[in-house]
Design a protein around this motif. Structure first.
Motif, PDB file in Angstrom:
ATOM      1  N   TYR A  89      11.058   8.824  -5.284  1.00 30.44           N
ATOM      2  CA  TYR A  89       9.692   9.212  -5.633  1.00 30.44           C
ATOM      3  C   TYR A  89       9.778  10.069  -6.898  1.00 30.44           C
ATOM      4  O   TYR A  89      10.003  11.281  -6.835  1.00 30.44           O
ATOM      5  CB  TYR A  89       9.043   9.993  -4.490  1.00 30.44           C
ATOM      6  N   LYS A 101       6.504   5.607   5.604  1.00 29.79           N
ATOM      7  CA  LYS A 101       5.559   6.062   4.584  1.00 29.79           C
ATOM      8  C   LYS A 101       5.649   7.572   4.453  1.00 29.79           C
ATOM      9  O   LYS A 101       5.871   8.297   5.428  1.00 29.79           O
ATOM     10  CB  LYS A 101       4.127   5.633   4.902  1.00 29.79           C
ATOM     11  N   THR A 139       8.901   4.825  -6.454  1.00 24.89           N
ATOM     12  CA  THR A 139       9.291   4.393  -7.795  1.00 24.89           C
ATOM     13  C   THR A 139      10.356   3.308  -7.746  1.00 24.89           C
ATOM     14  O   THR A 139      10.316   2.341  -8.502  1.00 24.89           O
ATOM     15  CB  THR A 139       9.818   5.587  -8.614  1.00 24.89           C
ATOM     16  N   GLY A 145       3.795  10.753  -3.226  1.00 21.78           N
ATOM     17  CA  GLY A 145       3.285   9.883  -4.284  1.00 21.78           C
ATOM     18  C   GLY A 145       3.831   8.468  -4.187  1.00 21.78           C
ATOM     19  O   GLY A 145       4.239   8.004  -3.114  1.00 21.78           O
ATOM     20  N   LYS A 146       3.846   7.783  -5.314  1.00 23.54           N
ATOM     21  CA  LYS A 146       4.215   6.368  -5.354  1.00 23.54           C
ATOM     22  C   LYS A 146       5.731   6.182  -5.250  1.00 23.54           C
ATOM     23  O   LYS A 146       6.504   6.935  -5.837  1.00 23.54           O
ATOM     24  CB  LYS A 146       3.718   5.753  -6.664  1.00 23.54           C
ATOM     25  N   ASN A 148       0.824  -1.211   0.000  1.00 22.13           N
ATOM     26  CA  ASN A 148       0.000   0.000   0.000  1.00 22.13           C
ATOM     27  C   ASN A 148       0.857   1.260   0.000  1.00 22.13           C
ATOM     28  O   ASN A 148       0.564   2.240   0.701  1.00 22.13           O
ATOM     29  CB  ASN A 148      -0.952   0.008   1.201  1.00 22.13           C
ATOM     30  N   ASN A 149       1.944   1.226  -0.754  1.00 21.94           N
ATOM     31  CA  ASN A 149       2.875   2.345  -0.896  1.00 21.94           C
ATOM     32  C   ASN A 149       3.600   2.685   0.402  1.00 21.94           C
ATOM     33  O   ASN A 149       4.122   3.790   0.578  1.00 21.94           O
ATOM     34  CB  ASN A 149       2.179   3.601  -1.439  1.00 21.94           C
TER      35      ASN A 149
END
Length: 268
Positions: free
Chosen positions: A94, A72, A80, A77-78, A57-58
């Motif tokens: 990121y 986290k 990478t 964002g995600k 979940n990232n």
């Protein structure tokens, strides 16, 4: 080596690395060592201390026995890419916000680097930890490879051409490896020396071991490739499907939708 011998060697090399993968009589055997249930989205691998890393979940997660640490940063964002080559200086990238985060071994944030704030001409698409307080970075704007000193915020552009799109890359402290869209495998050292290492078969997932060896998967088959011995050998696994794999110190980790299996394996 005579001119005729060179031609024969070249032809054999082309045949080996362009032929379809249809299976090989010889196989590398594996011994199942450990099975761990997992609901992760992506498995990042093992470090030198046999700690596991994954993304769910990232959220970036480190697991050591019964202990778990998490990091986290959802506003960035995600995630990478993840670099765990040094478990004391883990690097998360990121790409959406052109930002790298460095973490310690308990996933505490020790450094945040926004490349846009440092130099708005640095738009990073690939990054990895290099030696001497540096990152390997690939600048998507200039399509050049750079050594970036994250303590001094200085940039050293390496004078090598990267003519084609990078399909896959991997780094260690001294080397930036990449495979281009034509499956040509290259390396560049910290002095800017570019070397063509070979042309490899089509692959779905891949991991480079060194400048002669790599592992790659096609469908549910996993293979070992050695450019020096001109050999491609299937690795014996029983999974009907898997998401990705990771090799470290003769341990092969296979990540499926439900578990992580660690196999003992001896790479030739």
């Amino acid at each position: 080596m005579s001119c005729m011998s060179k031609r024969i060697f070249f032809c054999l090399f082309i045949v080996l690395f362009t032929m379809p993968i249809v299976g090989y009589a010889q196989r590398i055997k594996t011994v199942l060592e450990q099975e761990t249930s997992s609901s992760a989205d992506f498995y990042c691998g093992l470090d030198n201390f046999r700690n596991s890393y994954f993304i769910k979940n990232n959220v970036f997660v480190k697991q050591s026995g019964n202990q778990t640490w998490e990091y986290k940063n959802l506003p960035l964002g995600k995630i990478t890419s993840v670099d765990i080559i040094n478990p004391l200086q883990i690097v998360l990238f990121y790409e959406q916000f052109n930002t790298a985060i460095m973490l310690d071994n308990q996933l505490n944030e020790i450094r945040k680097i926004d490349f846009t704030e440092i130099n708005n001409s640095l738009i990073i698409s690939k990054i990895g930890l290099a030696g001497q307080n540096q990152f390997w970075i690939y600048n998507a704007i200039t399509q050049k490879l750079i050594l970036f000193d994250y303590l001094k915020n200085t940039v050293k552009e390496l004078p090598i051409p990267i003519e084609h799109e990078i399909k896959f890359y991997q780094t260690d402290f001294n080397t930036f490896y990449w495979i281009d869209e034509y499956n040509n495998w290259f390396s560049c050292d910290i002095f800017g020396k570019k070397t063509l290492l070979g042309n490899i078969p089509a692959f779905e997932n891949i991991q480079i071991i060194d400048n002669e060896k790599l592992l790659f998967s096609v469908g549910v088959k996993l293979y070992y490739l050695n450019t020096k011995t001109q050999s491609v050998i299937e690795i014996e696994i029983v999974e009907n499907s898997f998401g990705n794999f990771y090799y470290k110190d003769q341990i092969l980790s296979i990540f499926t939708s439900q578990e992580i299996k660690n196999y003992k394996i001896k790479i030739p």
